[in-house]
Design an enzyme around this catalytic site. Sequence first.
Site, PDB file in Angstrom:
ATOM      1  N   LYS A 138     -31.123  21.773 -27.335  1.00  0.00           N
ATOM      2  CA  LYS A 138     -31.039  22.654 -26.166  1.00  0.00           C
ATOM      3  C   LYS A 138     -29.996  22.126 -25.178  1.00  0.00           C
ATOM      4  O   LYS A 138     -29.171  22.867 -24.677  1.00  0.00           O
ATOM      5  CB  LYS A 138     -32.420  22.730 -25.515  1.00  0.00           C
ATOM      6  CG  LYS A 138     -32.529  23.704 -24.385  1.00  0.00           C
ATOM      7  CD  LYS A 138     -33.974  23.802 -23.949  1.00  0.00           C
ATOM      8  CE  LYS A 138     -34.098  24.563 -22.646  1.00  0.00           C
ATOM      9  NZ  LYS A 138     -35.472  24.600 -22.164  1.00  0.00           N
TER      10      LYS A 138
ATOM     11  N   GLY B 217     -38.378  23.406 -24.967  1.00  0.00           N
ATOM     12  CA  GLY B 217     -38.064  22.908 -26.311  1.00  0.00           C
ATOM     13  C   GLY B 217     -39.246  22.964 -27.259  1.00  0.00           C
ATOM     14  O   GLY B 217     -39.134  23.410 -28.405  1.00  0.00           O
ATOM     15  N   ARG B 218     -40.421  22.531 -26.791  1.00  0.00           N
ATOM     16  CA  ARG B 218     -41.585  22.469 -27.690  1.00  0.00           C
ATOM     17  C   ARG B 218     -42.219  23.833 -27.938  1.00  0.00           C
ATOM     18  O   ARG B 218     -43.197  23.932 -28.661  1.00  0.00           O
ATOM     19  CB  ARG B 218     -42.606  21.456 -27.153  1.00  0.00           C
ATOM     20  CG  ARG B 218     -43.030  21.696 -25.730  1.00  0.00           C
ATOM     21  CD  ARG B 218     -43.794  20.503 -25.166  1.00  0.00           C
ATOM     22  NE  ARG B 218     -44.073  20.651 -23.743  1.00  0.00           N
ATOM     23  CZ  ARG B 218     -43.254  20.289 -22.758  1.00  0.00           C
ATOM     24  NH1 ARG B 218     -42.076  19.781 -23.051  1.00  0.00           N
ATOM     25  NH2 ARG B 218     -43.598  20.444 -21.493  1.00  0.00           N
TER      26      ARG B 218
ATOM     27  N   GLU C 227     -29.878  10.841 -29.984  1.00  0.00           N
ATOM     28  CA  GLU C 227     -30.187  10.754 -31.417  1.00  0.00           C
ATOM     29  C   GLU C 227     -29.475  11.882 -32.178  1.00  0.00           C
ATOM     30  O   GLU C 227     -28.844  11.659 -33.220  1.00  0.00           O
ATOM     31  CB  GLU C 227     -31.696  10.893 -31.661  1.00  0.00           C
ATOM     32  CG  GLU C 227     -32.574   9.837 -31.035  1.00  0.00           C
ATOM     33  CD  GLU C 227     -33.024  10.194 -29.622  1.00  0.00           C
ATOM     34  OE1 GLU C 227     -32.234  10.783 -28.853  1.00  0.00           O
ATOM     35  OE2 GLU C 227     -34.174   9.872 -29.287  1.00  0.00           O
TER      36      GLU C 227
ATOM     37  N   LYS D 262     -34.989   7.393 -21.536  1.00  0.00           N
ATOM     38  CA  LYS D 262     -33.663   7.845 -21.991  1.00  0.00           C
ATOM     39  C   LYS D 262     -32.561   7.233 -21.125  1.00  0.00           C
ATOM     40  O   LYS D 262     -31.506   6.843 -21.627  1.00  0.00           O
ATOM     41  CB  LYS D 262     -33.562   9.370 -21.888  1.00  0.00           C
ATOM     42  CG  LYS D 262     -34.310  10.155 -22.936  1.00  0.00           C
ATOM     43  CD  LYS D 262     -33.990  11.638 -22.765  1.00  0.00           C
ATOM     44  CE  LYS D 262     -34.892  12.522 -23.600  1.00  0.00           C
ATOM     45  NZ  LYS D 262     -34.707  13.943 -23.306  1.00  0.00           N
TER      46      LYS D 262
ATOM     47  N   GLU E  13     -46.742  16.354 -24.640  1.00  0.00           N
ATOM     48  CA  GLU E  13     -45.590  16.462 -23.743  1.00  0.00           C
ATOM     49  C   GLU E  13     -45.868  17.482 -22.634  1.00  0.00           C
ATOM     50  O   GLU E  13     -45.290  17.416 -21.559  1.00  0.00           O
ATOM     51  CB  GLU E  13     -44.328  16.851 -24.543  1.00  0.00           C
ATOM     52  CG  GLU E  13     -43.042  16.554 -23.806  1.00  0.00           C
ATOM     53  CD  GLU E  13     -41.818  16.574 -24.703  1.00  0.00           C
ATOM     54  OE1 GLU E  13     -41.546  15.562 -25.377  1.00  0.00           O
ATOM     55  OE2 GLU E  13     -41.120  17.606 -24.738  1.00  0.00           O
TER      56      GLU E  13
ATOM     57  N   HIS F 158     -59.862   8.991 -46.452  1.00  0.00           N
ATOM     58  CA  HIS F 158     -59.730   7.678 -47.091  1.00  0.00           C
ATOM     59  C   HIS F 158     -58.953   6.702 -46.205  1.00  0.00           C
ATOM     60  O   HIS F 158     -58.450   5.693 -46.692  1.00  0.00           O
ATOM     61  CB  HIS F 158     -59.070   7.843 -48.461  1.00  0.00           C
ATOM     62  CG  HIS F 158     -59.883   8.741 -49.348  1.00  0.00           C
ATOM     63  ND1 HIS F 158     -60.942   8.275 -50.095  1.00  0.00           N
ATOM     64  CD2 HIS F 158     -59.843  10.085 -49.527  1.00  0.00           C
ATOM     65  CE1 HIS F 158     -61.500   9.295 -50.740  1.00  0.00           C
ATOM     66  NE2 HIS F 158     -60.862  10.400 -50.401  1.00  0.00           N
TER      67      HIS F 158
HETATM   68  O1  F6P Z   1     -38.603  14.477 -26.090  1.00  0.00           O
HETATM   69  C1  F6P Z   1     -37.985  14.999 -24.969  1.00  0.00           C
HETATM   70  C2  F6P Z   1     -37.240  16.258 -25.236  1.00  0.00           C
HETATM   71  O2  F6P Z   1     -36.562  16.571 -24.066  1.00  0.00           O
HETATM   72  C3  F6P Z   1     -38.125  17.411 -25.702  1.00  0.00           C
HETATM   73  O3  F6P Z   1     -38.705  18.117 -24.688  1.00  0.00           O
HETATM   74  C4  F6P Z   1     -37.171  18.210 -26.520  1.00  0.00           C
HETATM   75  O4  F6P Z   1     -37.844  19.064 -27.382  1.00  0.00           O
HETATM   76  C5  F6P Z   1     -36.408  17.128 -27.231  1.00  0.00           C
HETATM   77  O5  F6P Z   1     -36.291  16.092 -26.271  1.00  0.00           O
HETATM   78  C6  F6P Z   1     -35.069  17.523 -27.755  1.00  0.00           C
HETATM   79  O6  F6P Z   1     -34.205  17.958 -26.720  1.00  0.00           O
HETATM   80  P1  F6P Z   1     -32.883  18.749 -27.048  1.00  0.00           P
HETATM   81  O7  F6P Z   1     -33.245  20.027 -27.701  1.00  0.00           O
HETATM   82  O8  F6P Z   1     -32.216  18.974 -25.726  1.00  0.00           O
HETATM   83  O9  F6P Z   1     -32.052  17.889 -27.949  1.00  0.00           O
END
Ligand code: F6P
Length: 545
Positions: free
Chosen positions: A204, A264-265, A210, A509, A350, A381
């Site tokens: 987003k 995002g979630r 990452e 972060k 979250e 298990h």
């Molecule tokens: O884990 C934090 C977060 O900001 C989430 O809310 C989001 O889904 C994820 O990182 C990924 O963010 P982006 O879509 O901006 O890469």
Amino acid sequence: MTCRTQLPEWQNLAQHAQRLKKQRIADLFEDSSRFDAFSRPMPFGLYDFSKTLLDQPALEALLALARKAGVEGERARMLAGEPFNATEQRAVQHMALRAAADRHPHALGQPVQPQIDAELGKMEQFSDQVRQGRWRGYSGKQITDVVAIGIGGSNLGPQMVCEALASYAEGPALHFVSNVDGVQISRTLAALDPQTTLFVVSSKTFTTRETMANAATARRWLVAHGGEAAVAQHFVAVTSAVDKARAMGISPDNIFAMWDWVGGRFSLWSAIGLPIALYLGMPIFRQILAGARVADEHFTDAPLEQNVPVLMALLGVWHINFLGMPTHAILPYDQALKYLPAYLQQAEMESNGKSVTRTGNPVAYDTGAIVWGQLGIDGQHAFYQLLHQGTHEVALDFIGSAVPVAAPEGHHEQLLANMFAQTQALMNGCDVDAVRKDLLARGYNLDAVEQLVPHKVHRGNRGSCTFLLDKITPASLGSLVALYEHKIFVQGVLWDVCSFDQWGVELGKQLIAGLEQQLTGTEPPQGQDSSTTGLINYYRKLSHS
Ligand code: F6P
């Protein structure tokens, strides 16, 4: 707003909890109508909460709390597209992504349906082209593999759905890369052909380190084989930061939009679902949306006492705040739902892992379940010992389906028998008399019996909810996920927290860049605590040797 714990409704619930803690769930079944009274039809299935420590007066008291907290009014505010995510002044309109054509949703006063329709159309066109072999790689070959790069909300939803509905897959093979640990992308790329691999970079913000690191590595790999010109054919992005995606060399035509009114979630219903469309096809993606729409209509129309997500939320609050059960395990008895626990873990934790109310005052009660879990059969298990005989009490959601997607003879009955057996064993337990009788019948002498009895007693009275879906289909899966989304919303209202921001993930972060520099630097680490300094020095010694 009055603190929740000061409300008469809250205090009334505390009294019901004191009363019920002396009660055994199994005894509540002396009422032969208990199952009917404490189960509800839900879209595409049945929700049974009769095996919980709850009776009618306590249920009514929970519903009174929901009314007092203003669940219905808050739901209307969210639906109207008001800035429900108050700390970011954003609307919360993931429901708009799957709304009926006549709903005309708005976000902060602006109509959003035209944008949604346009993006769905673009997803359809693109996924059809790829799946039908009309979208070609740099050497003219068809796309055989899609690598979806993203993390958190930009990964967990598509991954969970694609695993759940893999039996419908006809498209290219799909691979997910989320971890910045280079092992994941290296292994993924090692098995692929750059001429036939398409990358979907989902972020987003297009700043998540990452995701950017993985996208850069994938890009280098592609360019090394196909040259810079290959990027246009092999990279697409899903983002609300178009400029940043363009800076990566991704053509504007290949950038799919996201909007700030979708968290995002809660975004698998948007273009974040592009890997789903590529893997399963757009007709299936639309069926997932349609199933979620059925759950949305149930959530918006059903009275509170029949409203499954409202009941799920109330039970969660009952367990956490009144029965002292802070953790909640999601236990699917359906291989298809393998990634559902991980998905719900992010969605719930979250959203509702917050310590201040919507007006910024500290909360005086626990919020946000600690969500965990895995496939129930494997869990049996692994950790069920603790569920049956440990000192902790855990809220439990068992999830199965009546009709299997595929099952060799006898498997599905065995699977469901396991699920039902666990819920019974947890509730009924096995008391001293029963254990003693059983050991004597097996021929143990009296001394051995008395030694073993305390170890074999299951005190029982451990509650659980069971979701029995008719069958895992695109529609029922969409609906199930939407029900949990609405549960999260209702709990946010009940706890008076802002469920749609996530400031708690920002601090960590912000520290990364500085630490990355210190890890690669040669000067003694500056400004760190002695623990971190020691760890950096240890790392440097090994990495520089
Ligand atoms: O884990 C934090 C977060 O900001 C989430 O809310 C989001 O889904 C994820 O990182 C990924 O963010 P982006 O879509 O901006 O890469």
